[in-house]
Design a protein around this motif. Structure first.
Motif, PDB file in Angstrom:
ATOM      1  N   LEU A   1       0.828  -1.208   0.000  1.00 12.09           N
ATOM      2  CA  LEU A   1       0.000   0.000   0.000  1.00 12.09           C
ATOM      3  C   LEU A   1       0.856   1.249   0.000  1.00 12.09           C
ATOM      4  CD1 LEU A   1      -2.858   1.326   0.333  1.00 12.09           C
ATOM      5  CD2 LEU A   1      -2.413   1.285   2.801  1.00 12.09           C
ATOM      6  N   ARG A   2       0.674   2.070  -1.027  1.00  7.76           N
ATOM      7  CA  ARG A   2       1.218   3.431  -1.028  1.00  7.76           C
ATOM      8  C   ARG A   2       0.174   4.324  -0.383  1.00  7.76           C
ATOM      9  NH1 ARG A   2       4.386   7.421  -3.724  1.00  7.76           N
ATOM     10  NH2 ARG A   2       3.275   9.389  -3.557  1.00  7.76           N
ATOM     11  N   PRO A   3       0.442   4.853   0.817  1.00  7.64           N
ATOM     12  CA  PRO A   3      -0.532   5.763   1.432  1.00  7.64           C
ATOM     13  C   PRO A   3      -0.580   7.097   0.694  1.00  7.64           C
ATOM     14  CG  PRO A   3       1.087   4.935   3.032  1.00  7.64           C
ATOM     15  CD  PRO A   3       1.617   4.646   1.670  1.00  7.64           C
ATOM     16  N   THR A   4      -1.624   7.841   0.947  1.00  5.79           N
ATOM     17  CA  THR A   4      -1.704   9.203   0.440  1.00  5.79           C
ATOM     18  C   THR A   4      -0.501  10.003   0.929  1.00  5.79           C
ATOM     19  OG1 THR A   4      -4.109   9.056   0.604  1.00  5.79           O
ATOM     20  CG2 THR A   4      -3.162  11.263   0.355  1.00  5.79           C
ATOM     21  N   TRP A   5       0.033  10.858   0.072  1.00  5.66           N
ATOM     22  CA  TRP A   5       1.149  11.727   0.466  1.00  5.66           C
ATOM     23  C   TRP A   5       0.679  12.621   1.605  1.00  5.66           C
ATOM     24  CZ3 TRP A   5       2.653  16.987   0.359  1.00  5.66           C
ATOM     25  CH2 TRP A   5       4.033  17.198   0.398  1.00  5.66           C
ATOM     26  N   GLY A   6       1.376  12.556   2.732  1.00 11.18           N
ATOM     27  CA  GLY A   6       0.984  13.314   3.913  1.00 11.18           C
ATOM     28  C   GLY A   6       0.261  12.490   4.957  1.00 11.18           C
ATOM     29  N   ARG A   7      -0.020  11.225   4.666  1.00  8.97           N
ATOM     30  CA  ARG A   7      -0.701  10.356   5.627  1.00  8.97           C
ATOM     31  C   ARG A   7       0.273   9.783   6.655  1.00  8.97           C
ATOM     32  NH1 ARG A   7      -5.453   9.552   7.810  1.00  8.97           N
ATOM     33  NH2 ARG A   7      -6.686   8.819   6.025  1.00  8.97           N
TER      34      ARG A   7
ATOM     35  N   THR B   1       0.123  12.030  -8.554  1.00  5.53           N
ATOM     36  CA  THR B   1      -1.116  12.607  -8.046  1.00  5.53           C
ATOM     37  C   THR B   1      -1.065  12.786  -6.539  1.00  5.53           C
ATOM     38  OG1 THR B   1      -2.340  11.580  -9.864  1.00  5.53           O
ATOM     39  CG2 THR B   1      -3.621  12.288  -7.962  1.00  5.53           C
ATOM     40  N   GLY B   2      -0.297  11.922  -5.851  1.00  3.93           N
ATOM     41  CA  GLY B   2      -0.201  11.991  -4.402  1.00  3.93           C
ATOM     42  C   GLY B   2      -1.304  11.260  -3.681  1.00  3.93           C
ATOM     43  N   THR B   3      -2.071  10.467  -4.411  1.00  7.13           N
ATOM     44  CA  THR B   3      -3.167   9.742  -3.796  1.00  7.13           C
ATOM     45  C   THR B   3      -2.730   8.335  -3.421  1.00  7.13           C
ATOM     46  OG1 THR B   3      -5.518   9.258  -3.994  1.00  7.13           O
ATOM     47  CG2 THR B   3      -4.154   8.847  -5.938  1.00  7.13           C
ATOM     48  N   THR B   4      -3.637   7.543  -2.896  1.00  9.19           N
ATOM     49  CA  THR B   4      -3.290   6.212  -2.412  1.00  9.19           C
ATOM     50  C   THR B   4      -3.490   5.159  -3.488  1.00  9.19           C
ATOM     51  OG1 THR B   4      -3.701   4.606  -0.644  1.00  9.19           O
ATOM     52  CG2 THR B   4      -5.617   5.788  -1.486  1.00  9.19           C
ATOM     53  N   ALA B   5      -2.654   4.118  -3.452  1.00  7.41           N
ATOM     54  CA  ALA B   5      -2.765   3.016  -4.405  1.00  7.41           C
ATOM     55  C   ALA B   5      -2.182   1.763  -3.769  1.00  7.41           C
ATOM     56  CB  ALA B   5      -2.053   3.340  -5.714  1.00  7.41           C
TER      57      ALA B   5
ATOM     58  N   PRO C   1      -7.655  10.726  -2.287  1.00 11.28           N
ATOM     59  CA  PRO C   1      -6.731  11.100  -1.217  1.00 11.28           C
ATOM     60  C   PRO C   1      -7.315  10.813   0.166  1.00 11.28           C
ATOM     61  CG  PRO C   1      -6.751  12.786  -2.917  1.00 11.28           C
ATOM     62  CD  PRO C   1      -7.850  11.823  -3.264  1.00 11.28           C
ATOM     63  N   PHE C   2      -6.509  10.193   1.014  1.00  9.02           N
ATOM     64  CA  PHE C   2      -6.843   9.861   2.394  1.00  9.02           C
ATOM     65  C   PHE C   2      -8.009   8.873   2.509  1.00  9.02           C
ATOM     66  CE2 PHE C   2      -4.662  13.941   2.513  1.00  9.02           C
ATOM     67  CZ  PHE C   2      -3.629  13.642   3.403  1.00  9.02           C
ATOM     68  N   ASP C   3      -8.262   8.135   1.430  1.00  4.97           N
ATOM     69  CA  ASP C   3      -9.312   7.115   1.470  1.00  4.97           C
ATOM     70  C   ASP C   3      -8.697   5.723   1.321  1.00  4.97           C
ATOM     71  OD1 ASP C   3     -11.796   5.986   1.732  1.00  4.97           O
ATOM     72  OD2 ASP C   3     -12.423   6.403  -0.330  1.00  4.97           O
ATOM     73  N   GLU C   4      -7.636   5.480   2.077  1.00  3.79           N
ATOM     74  CA  GLU C   4      -7.041   4.145   2.094  1.00  3.79           C
ATOM     75  C   GLU C   4      -8.053   3.090   2.518  1.00  3.79           C
ATOM     76  OE1 GLU C   4      -3.822   7.130   2.551  1.00  3.79           O
ATOM     77  OE2 GLU C   4      -5.686   6.774   3.656  1.00  3.79           O
ATOM     78  N   ALA C   5      -9.011   3.480   3.354  1.00  2.95           N
ATOM     79  CA  ALA C   5      -9.978   2.513   3.872  1.00  2.95           C
ATOM     80  C   ALA C   5     -10.778   1.858   2.749  1.00  2.95           C
ATOM     81  CB  ALA C   5     -10.922   3.193   4.872  1.00  2.95           C
ATOM     82  N   THR C   6     -11.208   2.640   1.767  1.00  2.00           N
ATOM     83  CA  THR C   6     -11.982   2.059   0.667  1.00  2.00           C
ATOM     84  C   THR C   6     -11.107   1.163  -0.208  1.00  2.00           C
ATOM     85  OG1 THR C   6     -13.532   3.924   0.646  1.00  2.00           O
ATOM     86  CG2 THR C   6     -13.395   2.593  -1.355  1.00  2.00           C
ATOM     87  N   VAL C   7      -9.877   1.581  -0.454  1.00  2.00           N
ATOM     88  CA  VAL C   7      -8.950   0.753  -1.227  1.00  2.00           C
ATOM     89  C   VAL C   7      -8.729  -0.582  -0.529  1.00  2.00           C
ATOM     90  CG1 VAL C   7      -6.554   0.568  -2.004  1.00  2.00           C
ATOM     91  CG2 VAL C   7      -7.817   2.702  -2.346  1.00  2.00           C
ATOM     92  N   LEU C   8      -8.496  -0.548   0.777  1.00  2.00           N
ATOM     93  CA  LEU C   8      -8.306  -1.776   1.542  1.00  2.00           C
ATOM     94  C   LEU C   8      -9.573  -2.627   1.538  1.00  2.00           C
ATOM     95  CD1 LEU C   8      -6.353  -0.155   4.487  1.00  2.00           C
ATOM     96  CD2 LEU C   8      -5.439  -1.973   3.029  1.00  2.00           C
ATOM     97  N   ARG C   9     -10.709  -1.982   1.631  1.00  2.00           N
ATOM     98  CA  ARG C   9     -11.995  -2.703   1.626  1.00  2.00           C
ATOM     99  C   ARG C   9     -12.205  -3.459   0.326  1.00  2.00           C
ATOM    100  NH1 ARG C   9     -17.402   0.885   1.532  1.00  2.00           N
ATOM    101  NH2 ARG C   9     -18.947  -0.713   0.975  1.00  2.00           N
TER     102      ARG C   9
ATOM    103  N   TYR D   1      -8.542   0.887  10.179  1.00  2.00           N
ATOM    104  CA  TYR D   1      -8.557   0.292   8.846  1.00  2.00           C
ATOM    105  C   TYR D   1      -9.064  -1.143   8.863  1.00  2.00           C
ATOM    106  CZ  TYR D   1      -5.825   4.314   7.306  1.00  2.00           C
ATOM    107  OH  TYR D   1      -5.401   5.587   7.005  1.00  2.00           O
ATOM    108  N   ARG D   2      -8.824  -1.870   9.932  1.00  2.00           N
ATOM    109  CA  ARG D   2      -9.294  -3.258   9.980  1.00  2.00           C
ATOM    110  C   ARG D   2     -10.817  -3.317  10.043  1.00  2.00           C
ATOM    111  NH1 ARG D   2      -6.399  -6.459  14.534  1.00  2.00           N
ATOM    112  NH2 ARG D   2      -7.102  -8.288  13.344  1.00  2.00           N
ATOM    113  N   GLN D   3     -11.432  -2.334  10.678  1.00  2.00           N
ATOM    114  CA  GLN D   3     -12.894  -2.311  10.716  1.00  2.00           C
ATOM    115  C   GLN D   3     -13.498  -2.049   9.343  1.00  2.00           C
ATOM    116  OE1 GLN D   3     -14.517   0.304  13.687  1.00  2.00           O
ATOM    117  NE2 GLN D   3     -14.043  -1.098  15.373  1.00  2.00           N
ATOM    118  N   ALA D   4     -12.722  -1.454   8.461  1.00  2.00           N
ATOM    119  CA  ALA D   4     -13.221  -1.190   7.110  1.00  2.00           C
ATOM    120  C   ALA D   4     -13.311  -2.460   6.269  1.00  2.00           C
ATOM    121  CB  ALA D   4     -12.312  -0.180   6.409  1.00  2.00           C
ATOM    122  N   LEU D   5     -12.715  -3.539   6.724  1.00  2.00           N
ATOM    123  CA  LEU D   5     -12.658  -4.772   5.932  1.00  2.00           C
ATOM    124  C   LEU D   5     -13.927  -5.588   6.141  1.00  2.00           C
ATOM    125  CD1 LEU D   5      -8.936  -5.734   6.663  1.00  2.00           C
ATOM    126  CD2 LEU D   5      -9.844  -4.133   4.976  1.00  2.00           C
TER     127      LEU D   5
END
Length: 475
Positions: free
Chosen positions: A193-199, A420-424, A449-457, A250-254
């Motif tokens: 996981l690449r977090p959002t830049w600034g996370r 872009t600086g977003t998460t992937a 950006p800052f929505d790692e939870a949805t990516v992980l989900r 983040y685990r609760q998002a799964l």
């Protein structure tokens, strides 16, 4: 449970046993140290194994847990850290002769956070020299891909990918500039996981490009990845570029439920003529999109026409920024760089300002394109890499022009989200046939950006619906 079986548990499976006091942190650590002794020389994933320090940390974790002071899912878990991240009293080399004797006096913030979470720092992992982005410039020799020791483990977090895949740590930290978390995860069959830049704070990490660098997890499962990013994310006053954005659980998002989520399948990476994608990768990604659709996601085609050409832009920006950090080393100690690093840094010094400026303009255009697409969908999906792991130079010879072109090509796949600086995130989505080596294939999932939870989900739902993460490398 036999001690030799412990390294084959996921980090969260091991955490459950440690919390229940069925396995002690010391037992877990010694199981990993035994496996490092047996398998480590083949993979060359570590520059430094911190056995003495780790034993002390594991003993302390065990005492705390026995006293009822369980800190969470990383308490007592052996974690490896890329060797550009500072560790108090422990060698931190950047895989370079220039830093061969450097011992920091302060932990990087991510290391301090791991320790606060009760993690056991088992070692410092191999990498490309100064995170330059090839597979074999480390002064300790290249790390090897556990799926096939002749193959590329990905760059530049080579050792973090190799160690995690070879079961030489439970989870690890890498650093991603142009794709150095997602690349090793892709080629080694992991979740990166690449977090959002600034996370995540970068204080105490030797940089490559101030406006793009991120630190994040390379793990075996999405849940392991969620636990790891949860421990290190958050605002840090020592890093002025971190954002004061709440860190979710983040685990609760799964939840496994992705019904109604809008998923954009990026078509530009599925056209062999335009993107050069290997048909095996293309077919695996299309099949993964089908699985997401079956799980209730609304999968639709999208296009990012600029993105496949951004490899040159990100290489231009990152190389100019990288060489500007310590120009005196190139002037005073050029012989101490690996040949590839020296050529790369010297070339970066020759890039004209107008070219750098144009690369920054391309970056702005790519950013608008990616963020515009993410206004219409919740996540974007595409291949992480154009092809499975390729055969690596076994003698550390100089990279060829073809390899240089491949590096630029790779940047077209991971670079859009770095720019872009977003998460992937990269996640395993299949294997090539046994006749083709049985090598991992990977899906990339990018989010807002800052929505790692949805990516992980999304990644977790896909992972749980498929068998790929249960396969082990043959080492």
């Amino acid at each position: 449970m036999e001690q030799a079986d412990i390294p084959f548990l996921s980090a969260t499976q091991l955490a459950s046993l440690i919390e229940a006091r069925q396995v002690s942190p010391e037992e877990a650590l010694h199981a990993y140290l035994d496996r490092i002794e047996q398998v480590g020389p083949k993979v060359n994933a570590y520059i430094t194994v911190c056995a003495d320090e780790a034993v002390q940390q594991a003993r302390q974790a065990g005492q705390e847990i026995q006293q009822g002071r369980y800190r969470g899912p990383l308490h007592g878990i052996p974690v490896a850290v890329k060797d550009q991240v500072h560790t108090t009293g422990i060698l931190t080399t950047d895989a370079s002769k220039i830093r061969a004797d450097f011992i920091p006096t302060e932990d990087a913030t991510v290391v301090a956070k791991l320790k606060e979470a009760g993690a056991v720092i088992i070692g410092k992992t191999n990498m490309s020299e100064f995170a330059i982005g090839d597979s074999f410039s480390s002064f300790k020799g290249p790390a090897r891909n556990p799926w096939d020791l002749s193959r590329d483990p990905g760059t530049s977090s080579t050792g973090s990918g190799a160690a995690t895949a070879a079961r030489l740590c439970a989870t690890s930290l890498g650093e991603d500039t142009g794709g150095s978390i997602r690349g090793p995860a892709s080629l080694c069959g992991l979740v990166g996981l690449r977090p959002t830049w600034g996370r995540v704070s970068r204080f105490g990490a030797d940089g490559a490009c101030w406006s793009i660098d991120t630190i994040g997890p390379i793990s075996r499962t999405v849940e392991d990845c969620a636990a790891t990013i949860g421990a290190i994310a958050g605002y840090d006053p020592k890093d002025p570029y971190t954002r004061q954005v709440p860190v979710p659980d983040y685990r609760q998002a799964l939840t496994g439920d992705i019904r109604g989520l809008k998923v954009g399948l990026v078509q530009d990476y599925l056209d062999p003529e335009k993107s050069g994608v290997d048909p095996r990768v293309r077919d695996a990604v299309i099949a993964a999109a089908g699985v997401l659709s079956e799980l209730g996601a609304d999968v639709r085609d999208v296009s990012l026409p600029l993105s496949v050409n951004c490899g040159v832009a990100i290489r231009t920006i990152t190389h100019v920024d990288r060489v500007s950090l310590h120009p005196e080393w190139l002037r005073e100690r050029p012989q101490d760089y690996h040949h590839n690093t020296r050529v790369s840094f010297s070339t970066a010094n020759l890039i004209p300002a107008p070219v750098y400026y144009k690369a920054q303009k391309v970056r702005a255009m790519v950013r608008r394109e990616v963020l515009g697409a993410l206004e219409d969908v919740d996540v974007l999906i595409q291949p992480t890499s154009a092809a499975p792991a390729g055969v690596m130079s076994m003698d550390g010879t100089v990279a060829s022009k073809q390899q240089a072109k491949q590096a630029l090509h790779r940047g077209g796949y991971t670079g859009p989200y770095s720019l872009t600086g977003t998460t992937a995130m990269s996640i395993l989505c299949g294997f090539s046939s046994e006749g083709d080596g049985g090598l991992p294939l990977a899906l990339q999932i990018a989010g807002r950006p800052f929505d790692e939870a949805t990516v992980l989900r999304v990644g977790h739902a896909y992972e749980q619906a498929t068998p790929w993460h249960n396969r082990l490398p043959p080492i």
